[in-house]
Motif scaffolding. Structure first.
Motif, PDB file in Angstrom:
ATOM      1  N   UNK A 242       0.772  -1.303   0.056  1.00 54.60           N
ATOM      2  CA  UNK A 242      -0.110  -0.033  -0.001  1.00 54.60           C
ATOM      3  C   UNK A 242       0.759   1.276  -0.137  1.00 54.60           C
ATOM      4  N   UNK A 243       0.339   2.247  -0.690  1.00 59.49           N
ATOM      5  CA  UNK A 243       1.128   3.516  -0.850  1.00 59.49           C
ATOM      6  C   UNK A 243       0.159   4.583  -0.202  1.00 59.49           C
ATOM      7  N   UNK A 244       0.790   5.628   0.471  1.00 58.55           N
ATOM      8  CA  UNK A 244       0.043   6.675   0.805  1.00 58.55           C
ATOM      9  C   UNK A 244      -0.777   7.432  -0.272  1.00 58.55           C
ATOM     10  N   UNK A 245      -1.961   7.870  -0.132  1.00 58.77           N
ATOM     11  CA  UNK A 245      -2.774   8.676  -1.192  1.00 58.77           C
ATOM     12  C   UNK A 245      -2.131   9.997  -1.350  1.00 58.77           C
ATOM     13  N   UNK A 246      -1.530  10.539  -2.489  1.00 58.87           N
ATOM     14  CA  UNK A 246      -1.145  11.889  -2.347  1.00 58.87           C
ATOM     15  C   UNK A 246      -2.216  12.968  -2.118  1.00 58.87           C
ATOM     16  N   UNK A 247      -1.210  13.694  -1.166  1.00 61.19           N
ATOM     17  CA  UNK A 247      -2.168  14.983  -0.817  1.00 61.19           C
ATOM     18  C   UNK A 247      -3.067  15.712  -1.962  1.00 61.19           C
ATOM     19  N   UNK A 248      -4.320  16.166  -1.595  1.00 60.67           N
ATOM     20  CA  UNK A 248      -5.135  16.750  -2.727  1.00 60.67           C
ATOM     21  C   UNK A 248      -5.191  18.163  -2.078  1.00 60.67           C
ATOM     22  N   UNK A 249      -4.996  19.121  -3.027  1.00 54.15           N
ATOM     23  CA  UNK A 249      -5.264  20.526  -2.725  1.00 54.15           C
ATOM     24  C   UNK A 249      -6.425  20.730  -2.505  1.00 54.15           C
ATOM     25  N   UNK A 250      -7.030  21.330  -1.214  1.00 56.19           N
ATOM     26  CA  UNK A 250      -8.255  21.873  -0.990  1.00 56.19           C
ATOM     27  C   UNK A 250      -9.056  20.773  -0.239  1.00 56.19           C
ATOM     28  N   UNK A 251     -10.426  21.007  -0.173  1.00 54.94           N
ATOM     29  CA  UNK A 251     -11.150  19.820   0.679  1.00 54.94           C
ATOM     30  C   UNK A 251     -11.499  18.720  -0.266  1.00 54.94           C
ATOM     31  N   UNK A 252     -11.484  17.376   0.372  1.00 55.75           N
ATOM     32  CA  UNK A 252     -11.800  16.490  -0.322  1.00 55.75           C
ATOM     33  C   UNK A 252     -13.365  16.487  -0.866  1.00 55.75           C
ATOM     34  N   UNK A 253     -13.850  16.014  -1.720  1.00 51.41           N
ATOM     35  CA  UNK A 253     -15.272  16.098  -2.446  1.00 51.41           C
ATOM     36  C   UNK A 253     -16.141  15.326  -1.275  1.00 51.41           C
ATOM     37  N   UNK A 254     -17.314  15.735  -1.065  1.00 54.05           N
ATOM     38  CA  UNK A 254     -18.084  15.278   0.002  1.00 54.05           C
ATOM     39  C   UNK A 254     -18.526  13.915  -0.765  1.00 54.05           C
ATOM     40  N   UNK A 255     -19.121  13.003   0.014  1.00 56.41           N
ATOM     41  CA  UNK A 255     -19.674  12.099  -0.383  1.00 56.41           C
ATOM     42  C   UNK A 255     -21.432  12.083  -0.592  1.00 56.41           C
ATOM     43  N   UNK A 256     -21.694  11.779  -1.792  1.00 53.17           N
ATOM     44  CA  UNK A 256     -23.119  11.625  -1.896  1.00 53.17           C
ATOM     45  C   UNK A 256     -23.948  10.540  -1.537  1.00 53.17           C
ATOM     46  N   UNK A 257     -24.373  10.763  -0.202  1.00 54.68           N
ATOM     47  CA  UNK A 257     -24.898   9.603   0.393  1.00 54.68           C
ATOM     48  C   UNK A 257     -26.160   9.311   0.087  1.00 54.68           C
ATOM     49  N   UNK A 258     -27.009  10.250  -0.253  1.00 52.47           N
ATOM     50  CA  UNK A 258     -28.520  10.170  -0.855  1.00 52.47           C
ATOM     51  C   UNK A 258     -28.381   9.377  -2.070  1.00 52.47           C
ATOM     52  N   UNK A 259     -27.385   9.837  -2.910  1.00 54.45           N
ATOM     53  CA  UNK A 259     -27.193   9.384  -4.263  1.00 54.45           C
ATOM     54  C   UNK A 259     -26.895   7.799  -4.147  1.00 54.45           C
ATOM     55  N   UNK A 260     -25.862   7.674  -3.225  1.00 53.95           N
ATOM     56  CA  UNK A 260     -25.562   6.157  -3.141  1.00 53.95           C
ATOM     57  C   UNK A 260     -26.679   5.208  -2.656  1.00 53.95           C
ATOM     58  N   UNK A 261     -27.364   5.725  -1.567  1.00 53.99           N
ATOM     59  CA  UNK A 261     -28.524   5.074  -1.032  1.00 53.99           C
ATOM     60  C   UNK A 261     -29.460   4.880  -2.517  1.00 53.99           C
ATOM     61  N   UNK A 262     -29.887   5.579  -3.215  1.00 54.62           N
ATOM     62  CA  UNK A 262     -30.953   5.587  -4.299  1.00 54.62           C
ATOM     63  C   UNK A 262     -30.529   4.733  -5.197  1.00 54.62           C
ATOM     64  N   UNK A 263     -29.004   4.756  -5.606  1.00 52.44           N
ATOM     65  CA  UNK A 263     -28.391   3.649  -6.537  1.00 52.44           C
ATOM     66  C   UNK A 263     -28.332   2.382  -5.874  1.00 52.44           C
TER      67      UNK A 263
END
Length: 459
Positions: free
Chosen positions: A169-190
């Motif tokens: 395993x490798x560390x995930x490269x740091x991403x500038x800014x905030x990570x995208x939020x998770x679309x929980x409602x969309x995931x549940x509907x899917x």
């Protein structure tokens, strides 16, 4: 390792269904739910886990997937009754979905730029090797030890996967800014959408639910689909980014995959009845005939991957579609007294088609989207394969019934090889329909455009 274990887990269970029903004192319809829930987990969760990997990194999902597969396989082997086995198989399917959602992307990212074809070729070889070894391995284990060991065998594979993932395993490269939020409602509907669609398409679950409940479920599915599409258009970070379908290579590759996977599933559904009940060949000979498809797929996957890296996905994928079309063309000439070489050639051509088609097509789907959506694209591949398998069987059952009633002259007849001429004539009609769908798949394969796989811009 990931592709191999999911391939083995998929097929090793199927050969054990009659044994499991007897050992756990239940019927074949009840024990088949252990197969249904495994499929449900893979179809409904692959896209969700793929998107989670895009946002939070794939290694932890991949490693946890191996861990879940290990624990659930052990639990399946220890299950004292059918109900608990079904529950543990659901968890096993969850682990398989986690592994499948990350495997191809990790393979592509581990290899040099421009090696997307080779990476996917190795993955195709791994998965189909598992499919090839699963049935004979399962039968051997059941004969020599007991059915419980078909699950215990997966435990050391899963533990090895956990250890290797932690080591590599490798560390995930740091991403500038905030990570995208998770679309929980969309995931549940899917998840709800794919569960409803699976239950509607699967013959065993439809039989259990009954016609009236299936009708209500179809209405719920349409309403949920409309709500899901409306939500995804408004979501800031949708679980299914609908704008990705504007990418020509992605959308046409998805379409061709849906068509070819549906028709080959239909072929696999009908062929055993023809070989065993019409031609009256032994199950062992039928097993040998069916071996030709994965052998050709495994043998050609690497070749097609190298060809993809050199000339792009369009040529090898289209060649795969043409080989599959040739298989269905032979199907038009099947008769009640055909030589065994005809169905054997059909299965071999399907294997050639899969060997040339799967690798470049999957590489095109995953490689054409922005890098931050590769997990989503991998999940889409798994979901399309799962839905296509169910769609092929459902479509085959409907077409076979209508055509058989026409040729037999009996309005309410049930398709049966007891009337071989009507049965084979109905098969010929279905293969003609498949050939027509393959023409659409061939057009989609040519329309994917581009001679090289390039990731689209995220803007």
């Amino acid at each position: 390792m990931g592709q191999f274990i999911t391939g083995v887990a998929t097929r090793i269970f199927i050969v054990s269904l009659p044994t499991l029903a007897s050992a756990l004192h239940t019927d074949i319809l009840a024990i088949s739910w252990a197969l249904i829930v495994y499929q449900l987990a893979g179809i409904s969760l692959s896209v969700v886990f793929g998107r989670l990997g895009d946002i939070h990194g794939r290694y932890w999902i991949y490693g946890i997937g191996f861990a879940v597969m290990t624990v659930s396989s052990l639990a399946c082997g220890l299950a004292p009754n059918a109900l608990l086995l079904i529950l543990f198989r659901l968890v096993q399917g969850l682990g398989a979905a986690m592994i499948s959602s990350a495997t191809r992307v990790l393979a592509m990212e581990a290899m040099p730029e421009g090696s997307e074809g080779r990476a996917n070729g190795y993955m195709t070889m791994g998965f189909h090797s598992g499919l090839l070894l699963g049935p004979p391995l399962g039968g051997l284990v059941i004969d020599l030890v007991s059915w419980r060991w078909i699950f215990f065998l997966l435990v050391p594979m899963g533990l090895t996967g956990v250890v290797l993932t932690v080591m590599r395993a490798r560390r995930r490269p740091a991403v500038a800014g905030r990570a995208p939020s998770i679309d929980y409602l969309g995931a549940a509907l899917l998840i709800v959408l794919t569960v409803l669609l699976t239950l509607l398409l699967d013959r065993r679950s439809a039989q259990t639910l009954g016609a009236e409940r299936s009708g209500v479920m179809a209405l719920v599915f349409v309403a949920t689909l409309l709500g899901f599409l409306a939500h995804e258009r408004r979501a800031v970070s949708p679980v299914v980014n609908l704008t990705l379908f504007r990418i020509r290579m992605f959308s046409f590759s998805i379409l061709s995959l849906l068509l070819i996977a549906t028709t080959t599933s239909l072929l696999g559904f009908l062929m055993p009845f023809y070989i065993q009940d019409v031609l009256h060949f032994s199950p062992s000979l039928m097993g040998l005939i069916f071996l030709s498809a994965p052998i050709f797929t495994i043998g050609l996957a690497s070749v097609s991957g190298q060809l993809t890296d050199r000339v792009g996905p369009r040529a090898p994928a289209s060649l795969g579609v043409l080989a599959t079309m040739a298989a269905f063309a032979i199907g038009l000439f099947l008769r009640v007294d055909s030589h065994w070489l005809l169905p054997a050639t059909m299965m071999a051509l399907v294997g050639v088609g899969s060997g040339f088609f799967n690798t470049p097509n999957q590489a095109a789907i995953i490689g054409s989207v922005p890098r931050e959506y590769r997990g989503f694209a991998t999940g889409m591949v798994q979901t399309i394969f799962g839905i296509s398998a169910l769609l092929g069987i459902s479509l085959g059952g409907v077409l076979l019934t209508f055509a058989f009633r026409y040729f037999s002259g009996v309005a309410d007849a049930t398709p049966s090889a007891a009337e071989p001429r009507a049965f084979v004539a109905a098969m010929n009609v279905i293969y003609f329909a498949c050939l027509t769908l393959m023409l659409v798949a061939l057009g989609a394969s040519f329309m994917r455009g581009g001679t090289r796989i390039e990731a689209a811009s995220s803007s």
